[in-house]
Design a protein around this motif. Structure first.
Motif, PDB file in Angstrom:
ATOM      1  N   LEU A  75       0.819  -1.204   0.000  1.00 25.89           N
ATOM      2  CA  LEU A  75       0.000   0.000   0.000  1.00 25.89           C
ATOM      3  C   LEU A  75       0.857   1.260   0.000  1.00 25.89           C
ATOM      4  N   GLU A  76       0.315   2.314  -0.588  1.00 27.36           N
ATOM      5  CA  GLU A  76       0.900   3.643  -0.442  1.00 27.36           C
ATOM      6  C   GLU A  76       0.451   4.201   0.906  1.00 27.36           C
ATOM      7  N   LEU A  77       1.237   5.099   1.478  1.00 28.12           N
ATOM      8  CA  LEU A  77       0.844   5.701   2.758  1.00 28.12           C
ATOM      9  C   LEU A  77      -0.450   6.499   2.630  1.00 28.12           C
ATOM     10  N   SER A  78      -0.767   6.959   1.431  1.00 25.36           N
ATOM     11  CA  SER A  78      -2.029   7.667   1.202  1.00 25.36           C
ATOM     12  C   SER A  78      -3.233   6.749   1.368  1.00 25.36           C
ATOM     13  N   GLU A  79      -2.989   5.431   1.329  1.00 24.47           N
ATOM     14  CA  GLU A  79      -4.065   4.448   1.495  1.00 24.47           C
ATOM     15  C   GLU A  79      -4.150   3.918   2.922  1.00 24.47           C
ATOM     16  N   VAL A  80      -3.346   4.483   3.799  1.00 33.41           N
ATOM     17  CA  VAL A  80      -3.291   4.043   5.194  1.00 33.41           C
ATOM     18  C   VAL A  80      -3.830   5.145   6.092  1.00 33.41           C
ATOM     19  N   GLY A  81      -4.609   4.751   7.096  1.00 28.60           N
ATOM     20  CA  GLY A  81      -5.098   5.689   8.088  1.00 28.60           C
ATOM     21  C   GLY A  81      -4.591   5.297   9.463  1.00 28.60           C
ATOM     22  N   TYR A  82      -4.535   6.268  10.367  1.00 24.84           N
ATOM     23  CA  TYR A  82      -4.106   5.981  11.740  1.00 24.84           C
ATOM     24  C   TYR A  82      -4.885   6.876  12.699  1.00 24.84           C
ATOM     25  N   MET A  83      -5.276   6.301  13.833  1.00 24.49           N
ATOM     26  CA  MET A  83      -5.974   7.055  14.873  1.00 24.49           C
ATOM     27  C   MET A  83      -5.178   6.949  16.163  1.00 24.49           C
ATOM     28  N   GLY A  84      -4.716   8.075  16.675  1.00 31.12           N
ATOM     29  CA  GLY A  84      -3.919   8.091  17.893  1.00 31.12           C
ATOM     30  C   GLY A  84      -4.217   9.323  18.727  1.00 31.12           C
ATOM     31  N   ASP A  85      -3.600   9.379  19.914  1.00 31.45           N
ATOM     32  CA  ASP A  85      -3.965  10.464  20.826  1.00 31.45           C
ATOM     33  C   ASP A  85      -2.821  11.062  21.626  1.00 31.45           C
ATOM     34  N   ASP A  86      -1.560  10.664  21.366  1.00 29.78           N
ATOM     35  CA  ASP A  86      -0.493  11.182  22.221  1.00 29.78           C
ATOM     36  C   ASP A  86       0.799  11.374  21.430  1.00 29.78           C
ATOM     37  N   ILE A  87       1.828  11.817  22.129  1.00 23.02           N
ATOM     38  CA  ILE A  87       3.098  12.145  21.485  1.00 23.02           C
ATOM     39  C   ILE A  87       3.643  10.975  20.684  1.00 23.02           C
ATOM     40  N   ILE A  88       3.552   9.783  21.233  1.00 22.33           N
ATOM     41  CA  ILE A  88       4.093   8.599  20.562  1.00 22.33           C
ATOM     42  C   ILE A  88       3.408   8.335  19.216  1.00 22.33           C
ATOM     43  N   ASP A  89       2.232   8.912  19.023  1.00 26.05           N
ATOM     44  CA  ASP A  89       1.470   8.704  17.797  1.00 26.05           C
ATOM     45  C   ASP A  89       1.750   9.754  16.724  1.00 26.05           C
ATOM     46  N   MET A  90       2.435  10.827  17.078  1.00 25.94           N
ATOM     47  CA  MET A  90       2.527  11.965  16.167  1.00 25.94           C
ATOM     48  C   MET A  90       3.266  11.644  14.865  1.00 25.94           C
ATOM     49  N   ALA A  91       4.343  10.889  14.935  1.00 27.62           N
ATOM     50  CA  ALA A  91       5.081  10.550  13.710  1.00 27.62           C
ATOM     51  C   ALA A  91       4.203   9.765  12.750  1.00 27.62           C
ATOM     52  N   ALA A  92       3.404   8.854  13.299  1.00 27.50           N
ATOM     53  CA  ALA A  92       2.489   8.066  12.465  1.00 27.50           C
ATOM     54  C   ALA A  92       1.397   8.947  11.868  1.00 27.50           C
ATOM     55  N   LEU A  93       0.828   9.808  12.689  1.00 28.24           N
ATOM     56  CA  LEU A  93      -0.246  10.687  12.237  1.00 28.24           C
ATOM     57  C   LEU A  93       0.207  11.602  11.106  1.00 28.24           C
ATOM     58  N   GLN A  94       1.477  11.991  11.134  1.00 28.58           N
ATOM     59  CA  GLN A  94       1.987  12.900  10.112  1.00 28.58           C
ATOM     60  C   GLN A  94       2.376  12.202   8.816  1.00 28.58           C
ATOM     61  N   ARG A  95       2.400  10.873   8.809  1.00 25.59           N
ATOM     62  CA  ARG A  95       2.790  10.131   7.608  1.00 25.59           C
ATOM     63  C   ARG A  95       1.620   9.607   6.794  1.00 25.59           C
ATOM     64  N   VAL A  96       0.530   9.288   7.461  1.00 26.08           N
ATOM     65  CA  VAL A  96      -0.565   8.593   6.778  1.00 26.08           C
ATOM     66  C   VAL A  96      -1.456   9.542   5.982  1.00 26.08           C
ATOM     67  N   GLY A  97      -2.258   8.934   5.113  1.00 21.77           N
ATOM     68  CA  GLY A  97      -3.163   9.720   4.296  1.00 21.77           C
ATOM     69  C   GLY A  97      -4.372  10.230   5.043  1.00 21.77           C
ATOM     70  N   PHE A  98      -4.807   9.463   6.051  1.00 24.47           N
ATOM     71  CA  PHE A  98      -5.959   9.869   6.862  1.00 24.47           C
ATOM     72  C   PHE A  98      -5.581   9.747   8.323  1.00 24.47           C
ATOM     73  N   ALA A  99      -5.446  10.882   9.001  1.00 25.00           N
ATOM     74  CA  ALA A  99      -5.042  10.928  10.406  1.00 25.00           C
ATOM     75  C   ALA A  99      -6.228  11.355  11.258  1.00 25.00           C
ATOM     76  N   ALA A 100      -6.494  10.579  12.313  1.00 27.92           N
ATOM     77  CA  ALA A 100      -7.655  10.839  13.168  1.00 27.92           C
ATOM     78  C   ALA A 100      -7.247  10.843  14.636  1.00 27.92           C
ATOM     79  N   SER A 101      -8.053  11.511  15.450  1.00 28.19           N
ATOM     80  CA  SER A 101      -7.769  11.544  16.877  1.00 28.19           C
ATOM     81  C   SER A 101      -9.066  11.671  17.660  1.00 28.19           C
TER      82      SER A 101
END
Length: 201
Positions: A120-146
């Motif tokens: 998959l391309e990162l544009s096809e990946v979503g991530y849902m997180g809520d804290d500092i440890i999640d920020m790198a993931a949230l900034q890479r994916v195509g759909f970031a949720a919190s």
């Protein structure tokens, strides 16, 4: 730019997406793999310990059903957490989720690797997180949720924030947005019953 949004097959899809910006709907449409943090997202973030030191967490049935709807509709689901323990593995097994990653410290790198493994391309990946440890993931994916109870510096970098707190239906809220954006939710609603095997929660 005019976006080619899917034809909505059920009034509930229009209701769910009514307050979601078109650009976010377009991002949600692309999701083929949605990854969820656990503590603070699938749970309320509190850690309960018994008198014998056993760790306990509470999960919401609405979230479990939403994850099953996602998988049944063809959107893959994964759980990724910085902590380790048997509780998450057990919950994932109950929901039929094979992609479970525990003890992950660099979630951004882990998600990039997982996307590559899944083709998959990162544009096809979503991530849902809520804290500092999640920020790198949230900034890479195509759909970031919190979630609304996340720190402001987390919620300001995502594309969409649930109206429900973590552990109280936020994951279901997210699943509904993705499924509605892809025109997949209406089929479940129109049939009056979920086409799910086993327990639904």
């Amino acid at each position: 730019m005019i976006m080619n949004l899917p034809k909505l097959t059920h009034p509930a899809e229009a209701l769910i997406l009514a307050k979601v910006p078109p650009a976010v709907i377009e991002r949600a449409r692309q999701v083929r793999l949605m990854i969820f943090d656990v503590d603070g997202v699938l749970t309320d973030g509190r850690l309960w310990y018994s008198e014998h030191g056993e760790l306990m967490k509470g999960f919401h049935a609405l979230d479990g059903h939403g994850l099953r709807l996602m998988r049944e509709s063809g959107v893959d689901v994964a759980l990724m957490t910085g902590r380790e323990g048997p509780i998450v593995a057990r919950r994932a097994a109950e929901l039929g989720i094979p992609l479970v990653f525990q003890g992950v410290r660099d979630k951004g790198q882990a998600i990039s690797r997982l996307a590559q493994e899944q083709g998959l391309e990162l544009s096809e990946v979503g991530y849902m997180g809520d804290d500092i440890i999640d920020m790198a993931a949230l900034q890479r994916v195509g759909f970031a949720a919190s979630v609304p109870n996340a720190p402001a510096y987390v919620s300001q970098i995502v594309h969409w924030v649930s109206s429900r707190p973590g552990g109280s239906g936020a994951v279901r809220d997210c699943c509904d947005v993705i499924l509605a954006a892809q025109g997949r939710l209406g089929g479940f609603l129109a049939s009056g019953t979920a086409r799910l095997s086993g327990a639904i929660q």
